[in-house]
Design an enzyme around this catalytic site. Structure first.
Site, PDB file in Angstrom:
ATOM      1  N   ASP A  73       0.822  -1.204   0.000  1.00 16.40           N
ATOM      2  CA  ASP A  73       0.000   0.000   0.000  1.00 16.40           C
ATOM      3  C   ASP A  73       0.867   1.269   0.000  1.00 16.40           C
ATOM      4  OD1 ASP A  73      -2.895   0.870   0.473  1.00 16.40           O
ATOM      5  OD2 ASP A  73      -1.878   1.943   2.090  1.00 16.40           O
ATOM      6  N   GLU A 122       1.926  -0.421  -4.747  1.00 16.93           N
ATOM      7  CA  GLU A 122       0.928   0.552  -5.192  1.00 16.93           C
ATOM      8  C   GLU A 122       1.676   1.870  -5.362  1.00 16.93           C
ATOM      9  OE1 GLU A 122      -3.246   2.666  -3.932  1.00 16.93           O
ATOM     10  OE2 GLU A 122      -1.655   2.389  -2.489  1.00 16.93           O
TER      11      GLU A 122
HETATM   12  C1  NOJ Z   1      -4.427   2.912  -0.856  1.00 19.49           C
HETATM   13  C2  NOJ Z   1      -5.520   1.938  -0.598  1.00 19.49           C
HETATM   14  O1  NOJ Z   1      -5.736   1.191  -1.754  1.00 19.49           O
HETATM   15  C3  NOJ Z   1      -6.723   2.742  -0.174  1.00 19.49           C
HETATM   16  O2  NOJ Z   1      -7.887   1.978  -0.111  1.00 19.49           O
HETATM   17  C4  NOJ Z   1      -6.398   3.357   1.146  1.00 19.49           C
HETATM   18  O3  NOJ Z   1      -7.448   4.233   1.517  1.00 19.49           O
HETATM   19  C5  NOJ Z   1      -5.099   4.153   1.106  1.00 19.49           C
HETATM   20  N1  NOJ Z   1      -4.059   3.507   0.372  1.00 19.49           N
HETATM   21  C6  NOJ Z   1      -4.580   4.386   2.486  1.00 19.49           C
HETATM   22  O4  NOJ Z   1      -4.125   3.170   3.023  1.00 19.49           O
END
Ligand code: NOJ
Length: 594
Positions: free
Chosen positions: A241, A295
């Site tokens: 993440d 991500e």
């Molecule tokens: C990216 C995640 O995919 C999302 O759902 C989340 O709100 C944020 N990061 C914070 O963790």
């Protein structure tokens, strides 16, 4: 015996062009295949390059105990359904103990399962079920921040000299105000004043998601330990993440005005990011055969190889957001064009050489439904366009990631009121924009119907029973899309012409030739506003993909003297059209072997 060894050696020597012939036919086990040491079209074969990944958002997948919230036992009960789709890796969105300010992306305890989702025994059972089916499981690693209820933060906020103080990013006020002008992705300042010590802590997301201080080696070691805890259980990797945000800029300088609209590019790629990822590899990942996907919100295409080049020992691949966010200007919806989408795929292919690997995705739990955002969700074209998109996702170069429900062609939700939303991003934005009279409620809701994350989070539609068979509770945690009577898994499983079955067939097509994995990609007609035509070529194996991204019937003249050969698959039924002129119906998709 000697002849057998010689034969095997010969096979190995000649496997550089393709070893597709050597691979077992799809036997229903979805077992990832590659283990040969040689290269394929210049690439090192890896199981995670050949994988097809299916993302499960546990809260919305299947409720087994009637509390209105999906859970791990629910997922286990649907493993055959997932396997039947032809995917071989499951990415599980966060399943850890959490107060759910951001649906699990705010973790209170990394070694405990969220009570609503079940127990550690349920997790072990899920993992065993995945392994029994020769699939793999990757977890969500959320370590840019924790919950403010995590024991580290509970300690950290107690006093300035608490041993955990430096686990987070604390600053005194500056001129009686916030320490800098950084903004949170969930509206407002990224700083929160904590009355106990009179200092501010940083939170790039919700107030209940304080950012960890990765410059503290103790924090980094805690993270490597928790990773090993799950890897030792047998999980096969992590989706990481917002991983490019973990290293913060030296001195936390103000966002310059030009960075305000897209602060992610300012927050990402801090000075120690590469160093910390290499350390993470050395301390944890390198000891296991795993998949990692970052991500990479805020990472440019030019920066991508610095994170994923295999010689740099950092990540296997990242999610680049250029395609999935093509329909957004900042956070607002914008109409996108096909040449723009094609240009992104071409640029991605040009930016990455044989040492770097890509991902392909157009949806996840943070984005609207793929068929609503990139296809056409009208009754006339929903099925055809969902299949056309599946054709594209499974024939582009990079590991495809499919989000739950997209295999059914699930659509956006017809939101009409703020009360129907759960997402903290929407609720905060409503307070910041509508309650302050900056944006009219109608305009805000119209925008959210197109872009809101809750579009993707409505429960899976299993059958025609109340609440789509997702739960036996009177009310699920988020309302089921009212179109579940027409769009549901039971109906699709029994209909051979469904999106689900087409997806399965496409997964078999992808697996039938390594050209779809490692083959060169060439866009044949970048400027065409309706047709996306490209080839995938690995030595003698050549495929042509032609997709009509419009509702119009199109007579399409193939460029460059290319002639359609043997039809491999089509989303609108068989055709014996070959040659250089194709007559495509609206949203028709075809794959040819050349
Ligand atoms: C990216 C995640 O995919 C999302 O759902 C989340 O709100 C944020 N990061 C914070 O963790």
């Amino acid at each position: 015996m000697i002849r057998l060894i010689l034969f095997l050696l010969t096979l190995l020597c000649f496997s550089t062009v393709s070893f597709a012939e050597l691979r077992p036919p799809s036997d229903g086990t979805n077992a990832p295949s590659s283990s040969f040491p040689s290269t394929v079209n210049g690439y090192q074969p890896k199981w995670w390059k050949e994988a097809i990944v299916y993302q499960v958002y546990p809260r919305s997948f299947k409720d087994s105990n009637g509390d209105g919230i999906g859970d791990l036992k629910g997922i286990t009960s649907k493993l055959d359904y997932i396997q039947g789709l032809g995917v071989n890796v499951i990415w599980l969105s966060p399943h850890y103990d959490s107060p759910n300010a951001d649906n699990g992306y705010d973790i209170r305890n990394y070694r405990k399962v969220m009570a609503e989702f079940g127990t550690m025994a349920d997790f072990d059972e899920l993992l065993a079920g995945v392994k029994q089916r020769h699939m793999k499981l990757i977890l969500d690693l959320v370590v840019n921040h924790t919950s403010d209820e995590h024991a580290w933060f509970v300690e950290s906020r107690k006093s300035k000299d608490n041993p955990y103080r430096d686990y987070y990013i604390w600053r005194p006020a500056k001129d009686g105000n916030v320490p800098n002008n950084w903004t949170s992705f969930f509206s407002g300042s990224a700083w929160k004043l904590d009355p106990t010590t009179g200092e501010y802590y940083l939170h790039l997301f919700a107030e209940k998601q304080p950012d960890l201080n990765w410059d503290n080696p103790k924090v980094r070691n805690e993270v490597y330990d928790l990773m090993k805890f799950w890897l030792d259980k047998g999980v096969d990797g992590f989706r990481m993440d917002v991983i490019p945000f973990i290293s913060k800029r030296e001195g936390l300088p103000d966002l310059p005005p030009e960075a305000m609209a897209k602060p992610q590019y300012f927050y990402a790629m801090g000075p120690h990011l590469h160093e910390y990822l290499r350390e993470m590899n050395k301390e944890a990942l390198s000891k296991y055969d795993v998949m990692t996907v970052g991500e990479a919100f805020g990472v440019t295409l030019e920066q991508t190889p610095t994170l994923v080049d295999e010689r740099r020992d950092q990540l296997n691949m990242i999610f680049n957001f250029d395609a999935v966010r093509l329909n957004r200007d900042g956070d607002r919806w914008r109409d996108w064009t096909l040449p723009e989408l094609k240009a992104i795929y071409t640029q991605e292919n040009q930016a990455l050489d044989v040492h770097s690997w890509n991902t392909v995705f157009l949806s996840n739990h943070d984005n609207p439904r793929v068929v609503s955002a990139f296809g056409n969700d009208s009754p006339q074209y929903r099925v055809a366009s969902a299949k056309a998109l599946a054709t594209m996702l499974l024939t582009l170069k990079g590991t495809p990631f499919i989000y739950q429900g997209d295999e059914l062609g699930m659509t956006n939700y017809p939101f009409t009121s703020i009360d129907q939303f759960d997402d903290i991003a929407v609720k905060n934005a409503w307070k910041a924009m509508v309650v302050t009279n900056q944006v009219p409620a109608d305009a805000f809701l119209a925008e959210m119907r197109k872009t809101s994350r809750d579009n993707a989070r409505t429960p899976m539609q299993w059958d025609k029973s109340p609440n789509a068979g997702f739960t036996t509770a009177a009310r699920p945690w988020l309302a089921v899309n009212p179109n579940y009577l027409a769009i549901n898994a039971k109906q699709e499983l029994s209909n051979k012409g469904s999106i689900y079955h087409y997806f399965r067939d496409m997964a078999d097509v992808r697996r039938s030739s390594l050209a779809f994995v490692y083959g060169d990609y060439q866009d044949l007609d970048p400027a065409n506003p309706k047709i996306f035509a490209y080839t995938r070529v690995n030595g003698a194996e050549k495929y042509l993909v032609v997709l009509n991204f419009s509702t119009d019937a199109v007579t399409y003249q193939l460029p460059d003297g290319i002639k359609a050969g043997q039809l491999v698959i089509s989303n609108l039924g068989g055709t014996n059209e070959t040659g250089d002129t194709l007559h495509l119906k609206g949203w028709e998709a075809r794959v040819y072997k050349l």
